[in-house]
Design an enzyme around this catalytic site. Structure first.
Site, PDB file in Angstrom:
ATOM      1  N   ARG A 189      33.575   1.932  14.522  1.00 30.64           N
ATOM      2  CA  ARG A 189      32.171   1.780  14.880  1.00 30.64           C
ATOM      3  C   ARG A 189      32.054   0.766  16.025  1.00 30.64           C
ATOM      4  O   ARG A 189      32.932  -0.094  16.192  1.00 30.64           O
ATOM      5  CB  ARG A 189      31.350   1.297  13.689  1.00 30.64           C
ATOM      6  CG  ARG A 189      31.402   2.234  12.478  1.00 30.64           C
ATOM      7  CD  ARG A 189      30.645   1.629  11.302  1.00 30.64           C
ATOM      8  NE  ARG A 189      30.672   2.501  10.129  1.00 30.64           N
ATOM      9  CZ  ARG A 189      31.607   2.476   9.189  1.00 30.64           C
ATOM     10  NH1 ARG A 189      32.610   1.604   9.291  1.00 30.64           N
ATOM     11  NH2 ARG A 189      31.557   3.291   8.158  1.00 30.64           N
ATOM     12  N   LYS A 218      31.218  -1.663   7.474  1.00 32.80           N
ATOM     13  CA  LYS A 218      29.919  -1.236   6.954  1.00 32.80           C
ATOM     14  C   LYS A 218      29.922  -1.163   5.433  1.00 32.80           C
ATOM     15  O   LYS A 218      28.948  -1.531   4.772  1.00 32.80           O
ATOM     16  CB  LYS A 218      29.548   0.115   7.553  1.00 32.80           C
ATOM     17  CG  LYS A 218      28.168   0.604   7.144  1.00 32.80           C
ATOM     18  CD  LYS A 218      27.852   1.928   7.792  1.00 32.80           C
ATOM     19  CE  LYS A 218      26.486   2.446   7.347  1.00 32.80           C
ATOM     20  NZ  LYS A 218      26.163   3.753   7.968  1.00 32.80           N
ATOM     21  N   TYR A 259      31.082  13.784   8.614  1.00 28.53           N
ATOM     22  CA  TYR A 259      31.495  13.355   9.950  1.00 28.53           C
ATOM     23  C   TYR A 259      32.557  14.264  10.570  1.00 28.53           C
ATOM     24  O   TYR A 259      32.930  14.098  11.711  1.00 28.53           O
ATOM     25  CB  TYR A 259      32.046  11.922   9.895  1.00 28.53           C
ATOM     26  CG  TYR A 259      30.966  10.894   9.748  1.00 28.53           C
ATOM     27  CD1 TYR A 259      30.404  10.281  10.857  1.00 28.53           C
ATOM     28  CD2 TYR A 259      30.483  10.534   8.498  1.00 28.53           C
ATOM     29  CE1 TYR A 259      29.405   9.332  10.734  1.00 28.53           C
ATOM     30  CE2 TYR A 259      29.484   9.588   8.358  1.00 28.53           C
ATOM     31  CZ  TYR A 259      28.953   8.988   9.479  1.00 28.53           C
ATOM     32  OH  TYR A 259      27.962   8.056   9.343  1.00 28.53           O
TER      33      TYR A 259
END
Length: 360
Positions: free
Chosen positions: A212, A237, A340
């Site tokens: 990320r 996260k 994803y």
């Protein structure tokens, strides 16, 4: 037994003093209302159902949110703090003047519907621009946690958490935006031409590793092990640390970034911005230039997070197992991983042809 007295202003004040409970006082315009409230409150005390509603009735939502942002939000990760401060703005605009005790499930449902319909935001032509379902879900999550904290930690006499009785917007379908060959060529060429080489390194590392943006820009020198060709992420996260292996290309990019001559000896960040007013360097903020570059490349709808989607999909297409991809990307469940991964149909055609040849 409650004491009810008339005040000099002509109103009626009810005072309840009962062993084991704090003295409770409330003023009414009519004596009958004071008597009714006194009986009801004393009955609740006897039955063990009494709630001291006064503080929640006096505290406005705006002040409650201010306290939440000052006491609760700072204990969360920086990215979460920024998001909560942004989400607090529309919540304050709608609920700000209400007493905390006056926020009902009906009001919360009205807020949800108005945000989803975009009634609070109009475009240049005066048309409503709806908010994304996930945006509203996150706002309701903040609202719900504020009430949870008010109930459990602040000791406010709230009967219930109104958000618990409201339907959350259904999550939208997972994004499957991927770069086609032409878009990728234009985008990477534009990134490579940018005056600050850190943008090139960040974007290409995202494609190679699936990390990320927040994980990349907060990297410290000690987290990159060039000998073992891995990056150790501490804050992620999902709060679980993970180790990301580096491809040959990713290793080359990190070597360039680590050798950046613009980094002074006292800067531990790999991707750093200009010094602030306090002379400290913080993570490189590339959002503005990224928005400009992707628009110029003809893919304005492409998000930086889609690079993670692209990377994970490429891992799958390269033949890595679900467990191997999960170890790299950090997804906790296969269900989340599937959101994803998006295989290109044209790549599957070639595989099907191979299967057909074997069958023949």
């Amino acid at each position: 037994m409650a004491t009810i007295v008339k005040t000099p202003s002509g109103t009626w004040k009810a005072v309840i003093r009962k062993t084991g409970f704090p003295t409770t006082i409330k003023t009414f315009r009519l004596k009958k209302d004071a008597e009714d409230w006194s009986r009801r409150t004393e009955d609740e005390m006897v039955r063990g159902m009494y709630l001291q509603r006064g503080p929640a009735e006096r505290l406005t939502f705006e002040k409650a949110m201010k306290r939440y942002l000052a006491e609760v939000t700072p204990n969360k990760r920086p990215f979460t703090q920024t998001g909560e401060r942004q989400r607090a703005v529309p919540l304050n605009d709608f609920f700000g003047k209400y007493a905390l005790a006056g926020v009902t499930a009906e009001l919360v449902a009205q807020y949800r519907d108005k945000r989803l319909a975009g009634e609070d935001r109009k475009d240049a032509d005066g048309k409503a621009t709806p908010r994304a379902a996930n945006t509203v879900r996150l706002e309701l999550a903040l609202l719900g946690h504020l009430f949870t904290v008010a109930l459990k930690e602040w000791g406010l006499g709230l009967a219930y958490n109104p958000v618990l009785n409201v339907r959350r917007p259904a999550p939208g379908p997972g994004r499957n935006r991927r770069l086609n060959t032409d878009e990728e060529t234009k985008l990477l060429a534009a990134v490579d031409k940018h005056s600050n080489p850190m943008l090139r390194w960040i974007v290409r590392i995202a494609v190679e590793t699936g990390m990320r943006s927040s994980e990349i820009v907060t990297l410290r020198l000690s987290q990159v092990d060039m000998a073992k060709r891995v990056v150790r992420l501490i804050e992620t996260k999902n709060t679980l640390p993970r180790t990301v292996p580096l491809s040959t290309q990713a290793t080359s990019l990190f070597k360039e970034a680590l050798a950046n001559p613009a980094r002074s000896k006292d800067v531990d960040l790999i991707f750093f911005g200009e010094p602030g007013k306090d002379e400290k360097r913080r993570p490189y903020n590339f959002n503005k230039v990224w928005m400009e570059i992707k628009r110029a490349a003809g893919c304005a709808d492409f998000r930086f997070h889609d690079l993670r989607h692209e990377a994970v999909s490429r891992f799958v297409e390269a033949g890595l197992s679900d467990q191997e991809v999960s170890a790299i990307s950090g997804h906790k469940s296969m269900q989340m991983l599937k959101r994803y991964t998006h295989l290109r149909a044209e790549d599957l055609v070639a595989k099907l042809d191979k299967i057909g040849c074997v069958a023949e």
